[in-house]
Design a protein around this motif. Structure first.
Motif, PDB file in Angstrom:
ATOM      1  N   UNK A   5     -64.557  41.872  57.081  1.00 50.95           N
ATOM      2  CA  UNK A   5     -64.031  40.763  56.294  1.00 50.95           C
ATOM      3  C   UNK A   5     -64.586  40.816  54.868  1.00 50.95           C
ATOM      4  N   UNK A   6     -65.885  41.079  54.726  1.00 54.08           N
ATOM      5  CA  UNK A   6     -66.492  41.181  53.392  1.00 54.08           C
ATOM      6  C   UNK A   6     -65.905  42.363  52.629  1.00 54.08           C
ATOM      7  N   UNK A   7     -65.675  43.489  53.319  1.00 59.24           N
ATOM      8  CA  UNK A   7     -65.087  44.658  52.669  1.00 59.24           C
ATOM      9  C   UNK A   7     -63.662  44.358  52.188  1.00 59.24           C
ATOM     10  N   UNK A   8     -62.909  43.624  52.990  1.00 58.90           N
ATOM     11  CA  UNK A   8     -61.540  43.291  52.597  1.00 58.90           C
ATOM     12  C   UNK A   8     -61.509  42.363  51.386  1.00 58.90           C
ATOM     13  N   UNK A   9     -62.506  41.493  51.272  1.00 61.87           N
ATOM     14  CA  UNK A   9     -62.543  40.565  50.136  1.00 61.87           C
ATOM     15  C   UNK A   9     -63.158  41.228  48.899  1.00 61.87           C
ATOM     16  N   UNK A  10     -64.284  41.905  49.082  1.00 59.09           N
ATOM     17  CA  UNK A  10     -65.019  42.437  47.939  1.00 59.09           C
ATOM     18  C   UNK A  10     -64.607  43.852  47.542  1.00 59.09           C
ATOM     19  N   UNK A  11     -63.939  44.583  48.420  1.00 56.81           N
ATOM     20  CA  UNK A  11     -63.566  45.962  48.132  1.00 56.81           C
ATOM     21  C   UNK A  11     -62.666  46.118  46.922  1.00 56.81           C
TER      22      UNK A  11
ATOM     23  N   UNK B  31     -62.096  44.113  44.353  1.00 55.80           N
ATOM     24  CA  UNK B  31     -62.748  43.726  43.098  1.00 55.80           C
ATOM     25  C   UNK B  31     -63.821  44.739  42.709  1.00 55.80           C
ATOM     26  N   UNK B  32     -64.528  45.306  43.693  1.00 53.04           N
ATOM     27  CA  UNK B  32     -65.506  46.352  43.399  1.00 53.04           C
ATOM     28  C   UNK B  32     -64.845  47.605  42.844  1.00 53.04           C
ATOM     29  N   UNK B  33     -63.688  47.944  43.381  1.00 50.95           N
ATOM     30  CA  UNK B  33     -62.943  49.107  42.880  1.00 50.95           C
ATOM     31  C   UNK B  33     -62.536  48.895  41.422  1.00 50.95           C
TER      32      UNK B  33
ATOM     33  N   UNK C  49     -63.968  46.884  39.211  1.00 55.49           N
ATOM     34  CA  UNK C  49     -65.143  46.898  38.346  1.00 55.49           C
ATOM     35  C   UNK C  49     -65.711  48.304  38.178  1.00 55.49           C
ATOM     36  N   UNK C  50     -65.620  49.140  39.208  1.00 54.37           N
ATOM     37  CA  UNK C  50     -66.121  50.512  39.095  1.00 54.37           C
ATOM     38  C   UNK C  50     -65.246  51.354  38.178  1.00 54.37           C
ATOM     39  N   UNK C  51     -63.970  51.032  38.067  1.00 52.41           N
ATOM     40  CA  UNK C  51     -63.027  51.809  37.258  1.00 52.41           C
ATOM     41  C   UNK C  51     -62.525  51.033  36.050  1.00 52.41           C
ATOM     42  N   UNK C  52     -63.326  50.108  35.548  1.00 50.58           N
ATOM     43  CA  UNK C  52     -62.868  49.237  34.456  1.00 50.58           C
ATOM     44  C   UNK C  52     -62.588  50.024  33.185  1.00 50.58           C
ATOM     45  N   UNK C  53     -63.322  51.091  32.955  1.00 51.97           N
ATOM     46  CA  UNK C  53     -63.098  51.883  31.738  1.00 51.97           C
ATOM     47  C   UNK C  53     -61.731  52.577  31.780  1.00 51.97           C
ATOM     48  N   UNK C  54     -61.297  52.982  32.959  1.00 51.82           N
ATOM     49  CA  UNK C  54     -59.979  53.592  33.088  1.00 51.82           C
ATOM     50  C   UNK C  54     -58.868  52.591  32.811  1.00 51.82           C
ATOM     51  N   UNK C  55     -59.107  51.338  33.178  1.00 53.33           N
ATOM     52  CA  UNK C  55     -58.090  50.297  32.955  1.00 53.33           C
ATOM     53  C   UNK C  55     -58.017  49.874  31.496  1.00 53.33           C
ATOM     54  N   UNK C  56     -59.128  50.067  30.750  1.00 52.84           N
ATOM     55  CA  UNK C  56     -59.149  49.661  29.343  1.00 52.84           C
ATOM     56  C   UNK C  56     -58.376  50.620  28.447  1.00 52.84           C
TER      57      UNK C  56
END
Length: 70
Positions: free
Chosen positions: A48-54, A56-58, A60-67
């Motif tokens: 359940x935690x992985x489904x909720x936080x996964x 958003x973590x992805x 945040x880990x790839x925020x530079x690619x999205x910018x």
């Protein structure tokens, strides 16, 4: 014009009257047949935690690619 008013008035009167059928929920008040063990509880909470936080973590880990504006 009167047909339009009749249609509108019948539809609104049905909505204002409310539902004719009383709906009942199927709620069971008995305890579970087989109680959950600690391993099942930890696995369930972890997934359940992985489904909720996964996601958003992805992001945040790839925020530079999205910018990047390619």
């Amino acid at each position: 014009m009167s047909g339009l008013l009749r249609t509108i008035s019948t539809r609104t009167s049905l909505a204002l009257r409310g539902p004719m059928i009383t709906q009942r929920a199927s709620v069971f008040t008995r305890p579970a047949k087989d109680p959950l063990g600690p391993a099942e509880t930890i696995i369930g909470l972890g997934l359940f935690a992985l489904a909720i936080l996964g996601p958003s973590g992805w992001i945040l880990a790839n925020i530079e690619d999205y910018k990047k504006k390619d």
